[in-house]
Design a protein around this motif. Structure first.
Motif, mmCIF file in Angstrom:
data_model
loop_
_atom_site.group_PDB
_atom_site.id
_atom_site.type_symbol
_atom_site.label_atom_id
_atom_site.label_comp_id
_atom_site.label_asym_id
_atom_site.label_seq_id
_atom_site.Cartn_x
_atom_site.Cartn_y
_atom_site.Cartn_z
ATOM 1 N N PHE A 84 40.106 6.555 17.676
ATOM 2 C CA PHE A 84 39.812 5.563 19.141
ATOM 3 C C PHE A 84 39.497 6.663 20.003
ATOM 4 C CE2 PHE A 84 43.713 8.330 20.096
ATOM 5 C CZ PHE A 84 43.814 8.465 21.371
ATOM 6 N N LEU A 85 39.419 8.272 19.702
ATOM 7 C CA LEU A 85 38.838 9.114 20.644
ATOM 8 C C LEU A 85 37.251 9.178 20.664
ATOM 9 C CD1 LEU A 85 39.255 11.650 22.579
ATOM 10 C CD2 LEU A 85 39.320 13.057 20.598
ATOM 11 N N LYS A 86 36.677 9.065 19.254
ATOM 12 C CA LYS A 86 35.291 8.740 19.148
ATOM 13 C C LYS A 86 34.994 7.716 19.997
ATOM 14 C CE LYS A 86 31.799 8.965 15.547
ATOM 15 N NZ LYS A 86 31.764 8.987 14.021
ATOM 16 N N HIS A 87 35.808 6.518 20.002
ATOM 17 C CA HIS A 87 35.251 5.452 20.834
ATOM 18 C C HIS A 87 35.084 5.372 22.284
ATOM 19 C CE1 HIS A 87 35.178 3.718 16.705
ATOM 20 N NE2 HIS A 87 34.668 2.617 17.154
ATOM 21 N N ILE A 88 36.142 6.032 22.530
ATOM 22 C CA ILE A 88 36.385 6.457 24.190
ATOM 23 C C ILE A 88 35.104 7.202 24.538
ATOM 24 C CG2 ILE A 88 37.754 7.569 25.950
ATOM 25 C CD1 ILE A 88 40.351 6.738 24.431
ATOM 26 N N LEU A 89 34.793 8.181 23.647
ATOM 27 C CA LEU A 89 33.706 9.100 24.247
ATOM 28 C C LEU A 89 32.484 8.245 24.007
ATOM 29 C CD1 LEU A 89 34.686 12.290 22.130
ATOM 30 C CD2 LEU A 89 34.895 12.056 24.633
ATOM 31 N N TYR A 90 32.423 7.341 23.278
ATOM 32 C CA TYR A 90 31.160 6.684 23.085
ATOM 33 C C TYR A 90 31.052 5.814 24.523
ATOM 34 C CZ TYR A 90 28.241 2.432 21.630
ATOM 35 O OH TYR A 90 27.421 1.680 21.602
ATOM 36 N N MET A 91 32.121 5.062 24.855
ATOM 37 C CA MET A 91 32.172 4.293 25.931
ATOM 38 C C MET A 91 31.994 5.254 27.228
ATOM 39 S SD MET A 91 35.607 2.069 25.074
ATOM 40 C CE MET A 91 36.044 1.711 26.811
ATOM 41 N N LEU A 92 32.232 6.418 27.188
ATOM 42 C CA LEU A 92 31.952 7.206 28.386
ATOM 43 C C LEU A 92 30.527 7.661 28.460
ATOM 44 C CD1 LEU A 92 35.257 9.253 28.802
ATOM 45 C CD2 LEU A 92 34.649 7.372 30.221
ATOM 46 N N LEU A 146 29.426 10.042 26.428
ATOM 47 C CA LEU A 146 29.337 11.568 26.063
ATOM 48 C C LEU A 146 29.070 11.614 24.505
ATOM 49 C CD1 LEU A 146 32.563 12.625 27.974
ATOM 50 C CD2 LEU A 146 30.345 12.852 28.678
ATOM 51 N N LEU A 147 29.084 10.668 23.695
ATOM 52 C CA LEU A 147 28.883 10.485 22.263
ATOM 53 C C LEU A 147 27.865 9.445 21.955
ATOM 54 C CD1 LEU A 147 29.626 11.971 19.747
ATOM 55 C CD2 LEU A 147 31.497 10.300 19.785
ATOM 56 N N GLU A 148 27.119 9.908 20.957
ATOM 57 C CA GLU A 148 26.152 8.737 20.465
ATOM 58 C C GLU A 148 26.750 8.221 18.986
ATOM 59 O OE1 GLU A 148 21.958 9.401 20.772
ATOM 60 O OE2 GLU A 148 21.966 10.096 22.908
ATOM 61 N N MET A 149 26.438 7.070 18.718
ATOM 62 C CA MET A 149 26.828 6.598 17.500
ATOM 63 C C MET A 149 25.750 6.414 16.857
ATOM 64 S SD MET A 149 30.536 4.540 17.844
ATOM 65 C CE MET A 149 31.755 5.233 16.962
ATOM 66 N N LYS A 150 25.626 6.868 15.558
ATOM 67 C CA LYS A 150 24.271 6.201 14.806
ATOM 68 C C LYS A 150 24.282 4.935 14.408
ATOM 69 C CE LYS A 150 22.416 9.316 11.551
ATOM 70 N NZ LYS A 150 22.353 10.022 10.027
ATOM 71 N N ASN A 151 23.130 4.273 14.715
ATOM 72 C CA ASN A 151 22.777 2.893 14.461
ATOM 73 C C ASN A 151 23.679 1.929 15.433
ATOM 74 O OD1 ASN A 151 20.917 3.663 12.371
ATOM 75 N ND2 ASN A 151 22.632 3.662 10.806
ATOM 76 N N TYR A 152 24.131 2.360 16.378
ATOM 77 C CA TYR A 152 24.698 1.496 17.423
ATOM 78 C C TYR A 152 23.789 1.515 18.664
ATOM 79 C CZ TYR A 152 29.116 1.158 15.202
ATOM 80 O OH TYR A 152 30.078 0.873 14.220
ATOM 81 N N PRO A 153 23.678 0.331 19.323
ATOM 82 C CA PRO A 153 23.094 0.486 20.919
ATOM 83 C C PRO A 153 23.881 1.174 22.030
ATOM 84 C CG PRO A 153 24.340 -1.755 20.515
ATOM 85 C CD PRO A 153 24.196 -0.817 19.103
ATOM 86 N N GLU A 154 23.158 1.459 22.720
ATOM 87 C CA GLU A 154 23.845 2.341 23.916
ATOM 88 C C GLU A 154 25.195 1.364 24.450
ATOM 89 O OE1 GLU A 154 23.634 5.472 25.012
ATOM 90 O OE2 GLU A 154 22.196 5.874 23.296
#
Length: 93
Positions: free
Chosen positions: A67-75, A77-85
């Protein structure tokens, strides 16, 4: 080729996170980060050090793993590979 070269240790669980002492990796990162600030600034930072650890551990138990990775993505602060912004309204494959 000897049999020793073929025998390698294999983790008991493939999805088991890395653990140092009783901390999982994400908890260890937060622990070291907040401990560093508490050692540098002292005083009120020691209270924040304990509060942040308590709050994060309690929150982590309530949510699914990652969940921390997803929260950072939502903020943003983190880009996930093969995911849109996160802030994109439409996504076309």
């Amino acid at each position: 080729m000897s049999n020793n070269a073929l025998n390698k240790s294999f983790p008991q669980y493939l999805g088991k996170p890395i653990q140092v002492l009783w901390f999982e990796l994400d908890e260890l990162i937060i622990f070291v980060f907040t401990l560093t600030f508490a050692l540098i600034y002292g005083g009120f930072m020691w209270i924040l050090f304990i509060a942040i650890q308590w709050f994060y551990t309690r929150t982590k138990r309530k949510h699914a793993r990652g969940f921390l990775k997803h929260i950072l993505y939502m903020l943003g602060l983190l880009e996930m590979k093969n995911y849109p912004e996160y802030f994109e309204k439409e996504f076309h494959e």
